[in-house]
Every structure is written in C-alpha cells, then in structure tokens.
Design a protein around this motif. Structure first.
Motif, PDB file in Angstrom:
ATOM      1  N   LEU A  74     -28.632  14.194  28.014  1.00 58.41           N
ATOM      2  CA  LEU A  74     -28.404  15.515  27.433  1.00 58.41           C
ATOM      3  C   LEU A  74     -27.159  16.150  28.034  1.00 58.41           C
ATOM      4  O   LEU A  74     -26.356  16.771  27.314  1.00 58.41           O
ATOM      5  CB  LEU A  74     -29.630  16.404  27.663  1.00 58.41           C
ATOM      6  CG  LEU A  74     -29.677  17.725  26.890  1.00 58.41           C
ATOM      7  CD1 LEU A  74     -29.613  17.486  25.386  1.00 58.41           C
ATOM      8  CD2 LEU A  74     -30.930  18.511  27.257  1.00 58.41           C
ATOM      9  N   ALA A  75     -26.969  15.981  29.342  1.00 56.76           N
ATOM     10  CA  ALA A  75     -25.784  16.533  30.003  1.00 56.76           C
ATOM     11  C   ALA A  75     -24.515  15.830  29.532  1.00 56.76           C
ATOM     12  O   ALA A  75     -23.447  16.454  29.419  1.00 56.76           O
ATOM     13  CB  ALA A  75     -25.927  16.396  31.518  1.00 56.76           C
ATOM     14  N   LEU A  76     -24.634  14.545  29.227  1.00 51.90           N
ATOM     15  CA  LEU A  76     -23.488  13.777  28.739  1.00 51.90           C
ATOM     16  C   LEU A  76     -23.042  14.280  27.372  1.00 51.90           C
ATOM     17  O   LEU A  76     -21.843  14.366  27.082  1.00 51.90           O
ATOM     18  CB  LEU A  76     -23.868  12.292  28.672  1.00 51.90           C
ATOM     19  CG  LEU A  76     -22.761  11.254  28.540  1.00 51.90           C
ATOM     20  CD1 LEU A  76     -21.808  11.332  29.727  1.00 51.90           C
ATOM     21  CD2 LEU A  76     -23.381   9.868  28.443  1.00 51.90           C
ATOM     22  N   GLY A  77     -24.013  14.618  26.520  1.00 53.05           N
ATOM     23  CA  GLY A  77     -23.713  15.150  25.196  1.00 53.05           C
ATOM     24  C   GLY A  77     -23.282  14.073  24.213  1.00 53.05           C
ATOM     25  O   GLY A  77     -23.018  12.927  24.596  1.00 53.05           O
ATOM     26  N   GLU A  78     -23.201  14.465  22.953  1.00 49.63           N
ATOM     27  CA  GLU A  78     -22.862  13.504  21.895  1.00 49.63           C
ATOM     28  C   GLU A  78     -21.501  12.862  22.112  1.00 49.63           C
ATOM     29  O   GLU A  78     -21.339  11.643  22.038  1.00 49.63           O
ATOM     30  CB  GLU A  78     -22.890  14.191  20.526  1.00 49.63           C
ATOM     31  CG  GLU A  78     -24.255  14.281  19.902  1.00 49.63           C
ATOM     32  CD  GLU A  78     -24.182  14.817  18.477  1.00 49.63           C
ATOM     33  OE1 GLU A  78     -23.379  14.263  17.687  1.00 49.63           O
ATOM     34  OE2 GLU A  78     -24.904  15.775  18.167  1.00 49.63           O
ATOM     35  N   GLU A  79     -20.493  13.683  22.361  1.00 47.04           N
ATOM     36  CA  GLU A  79     -19.133  13.150  22.494  1.00 47.04           C
ATOM     37  C   GLU A  79     -19.013  12.239  23.713  1.00 47.04           C
ATOM     38  O   GLU A  79     -18.364  11.196  23.664  1.00 47.04           O
ATOM     39  CB  GLU A  79     -18.116  14.293  22.569  1.00 47.04           C
ATOM     40  CG  GLU A  79     -18.000  15.101  21.284  1.00 47.04           C
ATOM     41  CD  GLU A  79     -17.721  14.227  20.074  1.00 47.04           C
ATOM     42  OE1 GLU A  79     -16.837  13.346  20.166  1.00 47.04           O
ATOM     43  OE2 GLU A  79     -18.379  14.433  19.038  1.00 47.04           O
ATOM     44  N   GLY A  80     -19.671  12.629  24.789  1.00 46.65           N
ATOM     45  CA  GLY A  80     -19.645  11.801  25.986  1.00 46.65           C
ATOM     46  C   GLY A  80     -20.366  10.483  25.774  1.00 46.65           C
ATOM     47  O   GLY A  80     -19.881   9.420  26.205  1.00 46.65           O
ATOM     48  N   LYS A  82     -20.779   8.919  22.924  1.00 46.43           N
ATOM     49  CA  LYS A  82     -20.016   8.094  21.981  1.00 46.43           C
ATOM     50  C   LYS A  82     -19.005   7.198  22.691  1.00 46.43           C
ATOM     51  O   LYS A  82     -18.743   6.073  22.244  1.00 46.43           O
ATOM     52  CB  LYS A  82     -19.297   8.978  20.955  1.00 46.43           C
ATOM     53  CG  LYS A  82     -20.200   9.589  19.907  1.00 46.43           C
ATOM     54  CD  LYS A  82     -19.393  10.484  18.970  1.00 46.43           C
ATOM     55  CE  LYS A  82     -20.295  11.203  17.992  1.00 46.43           C
ATOM     56  NZ  LYS A  82     -19.507  12.105  17.096  1.00 46.43           N
ATOM     57  N   LYS A  96     -26.009  11.033  18.034  1.00 44.36           N
ATOM     58  CA  LYS A  96     -26.697  12.276  17.668  1.00 44.36           C
ATOM     59  C   LYS A  96     -28.198  12.146  17.893  1.00 44.36           C
ATOM     60  O   LYS A  96     -28.834  13.044  18.473  1.00 44.36           O
ATOM     61  CB  LYS A  96     -26.411  12.608  16.200  1.00 44.36           C
ATOM     62  CG  LYS A  96     -27.051  13.892  15.715  1.00 44.36           C
ATOM     63  CD  LYS A  96     -26.662  14.177  14.271  1.00 44.36           C
ATOM     64  CE  LYS A  96     -27.282  15.481  13.774  1.00 44.36           C
ATOM     65  NZ  LYS A  96     -26.898  15.759  12.366  1.00 44.36           N
ATOM     66  N   VAL A  99     -29.203  11.849  21.790  1.00 46.47           N
ATOM     67  CA  VAL A  99     -29.097  13.137  22.484  1.00 46.47           C
ATOM     68  C   VAL A  99     -30.228  14.066  22.055  1.00 46.47           C
ATOM     69  O   VAL A  99     -30.865  14.723  22.896  1.00 46.47           O
ATOM     70  CB  VAL A  99     -27.721  13.781  22.238  1.00 46.47           C
ATOM     71  CG1 VAL A  99     -27.697  15.226  22.747  1.00 46.47           C
ATOM     72  CG2 VAL A  99     -26.632  12.967  22.916  1.00 46.47           C
ATOM     73  N   LYS A 100     -30.510  14.131  20.766  1.00 42.88           N
ATOM     74  CA  LYS A 100     -31.603  14.969  20.284  1.00 42.88           C
ATOM     75  C   LYS A 100     -32.938  14.440  20.807  1.00 42.88           C
ATOM     76  O   LYS A 100     -33.833  15.219  21.174  1.00 42.88           O
ATOM     77  CB  LYS A 100     -31.607  14.980  18.752  1.00 42.88           C
ATOM     78  CG  LYS A 100     -32.672  15.886  18.142  1.00 42.88           C
ATOM     79  CD  LYS A 100     -32.470  17.344  18.511  1.00 42.88           C
ATOM     80  CE  LYS A 100     -33.487  18.249  17.826  1.00 42.88           C
ATOM     81  NZ  LYS A 100     -33.341  19.676  18.248  1.00 42.88           N
ATOM     82  N   GLU A 103     -33.421  15.634  24.296  1.00 46.10           N
ATOM     83  CA  GLU A 103     -33.800  17.050  24.299  1.00 46.10           C
ATOM     84  C   GLU A 103     -35.298  17.216  24.030  1.00 46.10           C
ATOM     85  O   GLU A 103     -35.996  17.969  24.734  1.00 46.10           O
ATOM     86  CB  GLU A 103     -32.982  17.805  23.249  1.00 46.10           C
ATOM     87  CG  GLU A 103     -33.255  19.294  23.200  1.00 46.10           C
ATOM     88  CD  GLU A 103     -32.424  19.999  22.145  1.00 46.10           C
ATOM     89  OE1 GLU A 103     -32.643  21.202  21.927  1.00 46.10           O
ATOM     90  OE2 GLU A 103     -31.542  19.343  21.536  1.00 46.10           O
TER      91      GLU A 103
END
Length: 220
Positions: A74-80, A82, A96, A99-100, A103
């Motif tokens: 989650l901290a990495l996020g989608e762009e990270g 990818k 996507k 990450v979801k 969460e």
C-alpha cells in the motif's frame, strides 16, 4: 452444480493407479511460484494470470525484498508497484488490484490472508482459481484450481472430463481418491506443463500412458 452421469470417465482403479504413479514420481509436489508467506503467494498467483510462473518469479524476486506485506504494498502504491511488475502482462490492472487488495486486507482482515474461499474471492483480482491455489498451497485445504493444464489433462486422460473448468473442478473433487486429493492439483498441473503439453503430448515418455484413455497418442 448438477453434473451429468460420468459415462465418459475412467474407472476408479485406473484413477488410483494414475495418482499412485504421479505420487511415486513426485512425493512432495510444490508450486513453481516462489513465495515465503501466504500473502506473497496470493500476490504471486494474482500476478500470474495470463503470465508464466517464470516471468512472475523474476518480478517478485525484486519486489518482495522491498514490499511483501499489505502495508508495504500500500505504501508503494500503484505507480511504485508498476515499476516492479511492468514486465508482466496486464501489469496496469494487476497493480491496481494488488494495491486495492492490500488496502482491503488491512481494513477487513488485519493484514492477514483469509482462509475461506468466499473471503478470498471478495478481494480485487482474486477469482475462484486464485482462491483455490491459496487455499490448497498456503493453507493445505483440499481444493482444485483448474487452469488450462489441468483442464486439458482431465479431459484427455478421461480422469474427470468436463465442458468447462467448473465441471472439471467438481468432478475432480468428487472422483480423485481422498488420499491423493491434497496434492492432486500440483501433480496434474505439472503433468500438463511438462508431459501432456498442448500441441503434441509426450506420450512416449509419459508414466501413465498405458492408463490414459486419450486416443490420439504420440510417440516421442
């Protein structure tokens, strides 16, 4: 699911002998996806949809040392994310979903991977097949994740033929002798991946050739 009578399946003795031979050849079968926790396996299986295990392993060898918990993903996020999985097919939608998924695991399950099919399939990117892999491989529950390999082997051999993956899964769960049920998923997928391959099965070197009811056998 209501199944039609098993008029085209092989007899019980043959099935027992087939799985006995597969077990003797590989007593402790394992997935070829690399993982060290139920969460790593869940992520790896989610990434493996329409991709090879080899390609997923190459990506996760770099990803997991950096992020292998829901909180870290989650901290990495989608762009990270990818950046680590961009060599895998459908990486945008997979990023996507993963990450979801992270969460929701934190919100609903305290960051732990749930141990029921209903809870697993409620997660983004997790279908019945993925859930069955996790249940069987991570939590050692009897489950059958029918992919293209298992579908092919089940129909070719007549171990458990069916018109779709749901029929094959239901038949396998009912017809595979209980002593083999826990590891049957791995034996069948490995057999389909390396011996009973799609274009030209390697019948000449198959340990169950004499039991298989496939009529167009090949020599190799």
């Amino acid at each position: 699911m209501v199944l039609q009578p098993d008029v085209m399946t092989m007899n019980k003795d043959k099935r027992i002998e087939i799985f006995t031979r597969l077990r003797n050849e590989n007593p402790n079968p394992e997935t070829e996806l690399e993982y060290t926790s139920p969460y790593e396996l869940l992520v790896a299986v989610t990434l493996s949809a329409q991709a090879t295990d080899v390609s997923v392993n190459k990506a996760t060898r770099k990803l997991f040392p950096v992020a292998n918990t829901p909180a870290q993903i989650l901290a990495l996020g989608e762009e990270g994310l990818k950046e680590y999985i961009k060599t895998i097919g459908l990486f945008n939608s997979k990023a996507k979903n993963v990450v979801k998924m992270a969460e929701l695991l934190l919100e609903r399950h305290g960051g732990e991977v749930p141990k029921t099919r209903d809870e697993l399939v409620a997660l983004p990117g997790v279908g019945r097949k993925t859930a069955n892999v996790v249940l069987n491989t991570a939590f050692r529950q009897p489950a059958m994740a029918v992919d293209t390999h298992i579908f092919r082997v089940s129909n070719r051999t007549k171990i458990a033929p069916g018109k779709n993956v749901d029929e094959v899964e239901a038949r396998l769960m009912r017809l595979v002798p209980k002593e083999f049920l826990m590891d049957a998923h791995h034996w069948l997928i490995l057999h389909g991946r390396y011996t009973c391959v799609a274009r030209k099965p390697k019948c000449g070197s198959c340990i169950i050739e004499d039991l298989c009811e496939f009529k167009q056998k090949t020599s190799d």
